[in-house]
Design an enzyme around this catalytic site. Sequence first.
Site, PDB file in Angstrom:
ATOM      1  N   GLU A 179     -22.562  18.564   5.253  1.00 25.54           N
ATOM      2  CA  GLU A 179     -23.479  19.456   4.420  1.00 25.54           C
ATOM      3  C   GLU A 179     -23.253  18.664   2.936  1.00 25.54           C
ATOM      4  O   GLU A 179     -21.343  18.536   2.027  1.00 25.54           O
ATOM      5  CB  GLU A 179     -23.337  21.232   4.451  1.00 25.54           C
ATOM      6  CG  GLU A 179     -23.813  20.675   5.840  1.00 25.54           C
ATOM      7  CD  GLU A 179     -23.239  21.985   6.912  1.00 25.54           C
ATOM      8  OE1 GLU A 179     -23.827  22.867   7.671  1.00 25.54           O
ATOM      9  OE2 GLU A 179     -22.285  22.921   5.426  1.00 25.54           O
ATOM     10  N   CYS A 198     -20.851  20.141  -3.970  1.00 32.25           N
ATOM     11  CA  CYS A 198     -19.990  20.787  -3.473  1.00 32.25           C
ATOM     12  C   CYS A 198     -20.705  19.344  -2.406  1.00 32.25           C
ATOM     13  O   CYS A 198     -21.431  19.661  -1.693  1.00 32.25           O
ATOM     14  CB  CYS A 198     -20.132  21.974  -2.577  1.00 32.25           C
ATOM     15  SG  CYS A 198     -19.321  22.446  -2.143  1.00 32.25           S
ATOM     16  N   CYS A 237     -13.559  18.577  10.447  1.00 30.96           N
ATOM     17  CA  CYS A 237     -11.679  18.599  10.564  1.00 30.96           C
ATOM     18  C   CYS A 237     -11.273  19.179  11.430  1.00 30.96           C
ATOM     19  O   CYS A 237     -11.396  19.081  12.282  1.00 30.96           O
ATOM     20  CB  CYS A 237     -12.285  19.839   9.735  1.00 30.96           C
ATOM     21  SG  CYS A 237     -10.450  20.263   8.148  1.00 30.96           S
ATOM     22  N   CYS A 269      -8.012  25.636  10.675  1.00 35.32           N
ATOM     23  CA  CYS A 269      -8.248  26.934  10.029  1.00 35.32           C
ATOM     24  C   CYS A 269      -9.418  28.179  11.086  1.00 35.32           C
ATOM     25  O   CYS A 269     -10.546  27.471  11.330  1.00 35.32           O
ATOM     26  CB  CYS A 269      -9.200  26.397   8.478  1.00 35.32           C
ATOM     27  SG  CYS A 269      -7.704  26.391   7.949  1.00 35.32           S
ATOM     28  N   CYS A 319     -13.303  28.881   9.824  1.00 35.55           N
ATOM     29  CA  CYS A 319     -13.673  27.125   9.031  1.00 35.55           C
ATOM     30  C   CYS A 319     -15.019  27.146  10.379  1.00 35.55           C
ATOM     31  O   CYS A 319     -14.264  26.854  11.378  1.00 35.55           O
ATOM     32  CB  CYS A 319     -12.820  27.106   8.285  1.00 35.55           C
ATOM     33  SG  CYS A 319     -13.976  26.030   7.593  1.00 35.55           S
ATOM     34  N   CYS A 338     -19.361  27.488   4.888  1.00 33.32           N
ATOM     35  CA  CYS A 338     -18.874  26.746   5.011  1.00 33.32           C
ATOM     36  C   CYS A 338     -19.132  26.196   6.652  1.00 33.32           C
ATOM     37  O   CYS A 338     -19.286  26.869   7.570  1.00 33.32           O
ATOM     38  CB  CYS A 338     -17.669  25.835   5.215  1.00 33.32           C
ATOM     39  SG  CYS A 338     -17.209  26.685   3.761  1.00 33.32           S
TER      40      CYS A 338
HETATM   41  N1  SAH Z   1     -10.428  21.020   3.386  1.00 33.08           N
HETATM   42  C1  SAH Z   1     -10.543  22.504   1.789  1.00 33.08           C
HETATM   43  C2  SAH Z   1     -11.091  21.897   1.571  1.00 33.08           C
HETATM   44  C3  SAH Z   1     -12.230  22.576   2.854  1.00 33.08           C
HETATM   45  S1  SAH Z   1     -12.978  24.107   2.901  1.00 33.08           S
HETATM   46  C4  SAH Z   1      -9.115  23.240   1.844  1.00 33.08           C
HETATM   47  O1  SAH Z   1      -9.322  23.900   2.314  1.00 33.08           O
HETATM   48  O2  SAH Z   1      -9.264  23.935   0.838  1.00 33.08           O
HETATM   49  C5  SAH Z   1     -13.463  24.785   1.243  1.00 33.08           C
HETATM   50  C6  SAH Z   1     -12.967  26.503   1.021  1.00 33.08           C
HETATM   51  O3  SAH Z   1     -14.126  27.764   1.784  1.00 33.08           O
HETATM   52  C7  SAH Z   1     -11.886  26.729   1.307  1.00 33.08           C
HETATM   53  O4  SAH Z   1     -11.363  27.637   0.866  1.00 33.08           O
HETATM   54  C8  SAH Z   1     -11.376  26.816   2.669  1.00 33.08           C
HETATM   55  O5  SAH Z   1     -10.712  28.239   3.359  1.00 33.08           O
HETATM   56  C9  SAH Z   1     -12.754  27.831   2.502  1.00 33.08           C
HETATM   57  N2  SAH Z   1     -13.375  28.405   3.574  1.00 33.08           N
HETATM   58  C10 SAH Z   1     -13.356  27.779   4.986  1.00 33.08           C
HETATM   59  N3  SAH Z   1     -13.770  28.902   5.745  1.00 33.08           N
HETATM   60  C11 SAH Z   1     -14.678  29.711   4.832  1.00 33.08           C
HETATM   61  C12 SAH Z   1     -15.143  30.967   5.256  1.00 33.08           C
HETATM   62  N4  SAH Z   1     -15.411  31.206   6.964  1.00 33.08           N
HETATM   63  N5  SAH Z   1     -15.655  31.969   4.528  1.00 33.08           N
HETATM   64  C13 SAH Z   1     -14.986  31.404   3.332  1.00 33.08           C
HETATM   65  N6  SAH Z   1     -14.047  30.747   3.033  1.00 33.08           N
HETATM   66  C14 SAH Z   1     -13.509  29.783   3.783  1.00 33.08           C
END
Ligand code: SAH
Length: 343
Positions: A94, A107, A114, A118, A121, A335
Amino acid sequence: MNNDKNLLSLSLDELETLVTVLGDRKFRSKQIFGWLAKGIDSIDGMTNVPVKLRESLKDSGYYIGLPKVAAEQLSGIDGTRKCLYEFRDGARVEAVFMKYSYGNSICISSQVGCLMGCTFCASTMDGKSRDLTRGEMLGEVLKMRTLTDEDINHVVIMGMGEPFDNYDEISGFLRLINDSAGVGLSLRNITVSTCGIIPGIKRFTDDFPQVNLAVSLHAPNGEKRQLTMPVARKYGYDELMKACREYTEKTHRRITFEYALIKGVNDSEVDASELAGRLKGWLTHVNLIPLNEVKGRDYKTAEGSSVAAFKKVLEKNGVAVTVRRTLGSDIDAACGQLRATRG
Ligand code: SAH
């Protein structure tokens, strides 16, 4: 050198070598590089490049690896455009185009899926299928520019994937997009976001001091961070803070900490005070993101009142903080959601 034969992955130097090997003159590389930066989608469209060289490029297996658009959503409210891109092998990622008062931003994703795991996510739910190449990342930007017919002023590598789990291609991409013979985007207009891979942060500080760094923190201490971010088990909180501090000291650039507020997990005023204590008097900026709720995950977004209270505690302590503006709230803004809904 990247051997996937995507012309977009080649630097000007590599193109120069290629055209020489194919029997033409060096200056052709600049013409080709210029065409690619314009977002051209076929080698035959490079009209000032001799037919013989165009044929040799194709015969040698070269192509222009722009993604196709598999699905797209356009916000009726603010011009946000979210694309599900598909590359030649069917890999889907995306990218999102957003309009801000200070310019247009895209973005982009750095990996297909990934590995970081997390727990809040969507991008990590099916693991990682592969890394994106530098040329594919450039393709994400070029394609969006063509689709929107707008300039792209900022690039944030904050889509699917962990940039520092794909360091070589990320650095190749940064050099490619910065080259003034091509797109020529200033490194100062680029932000890389990491979940906190410390060796990556250190390397990046030395290699790209002009590029902005964002670190996904999401917790005020190591124990809490480990609950939602497996990477926190590998890299300790204090050590992470130290690497971040070194980034600000060496680069004199403000570091951004992203903090997704999850109801009952990390959104209390106690959490806010602990975080403020760590960041006080330091060149940082905290970006609070009310959690985007993801299907299949139990977490809930923090209440508006807790977001406001959290922000207030940071402000009282002199920590710069903003709440991320919700753009494209009428489309699948979170995301990984577009990919998840289209399979
Ligand atoms: N791997 C990198 C970049 C990708 S995620 C990182 O971790 O920074 C981009 C941002 O979106 C990160 O801060 C991530 O933690 C956040 N993110 C992921 N899922 C999310 C969600 N469901 N709600 C809000 N932020 C989220």
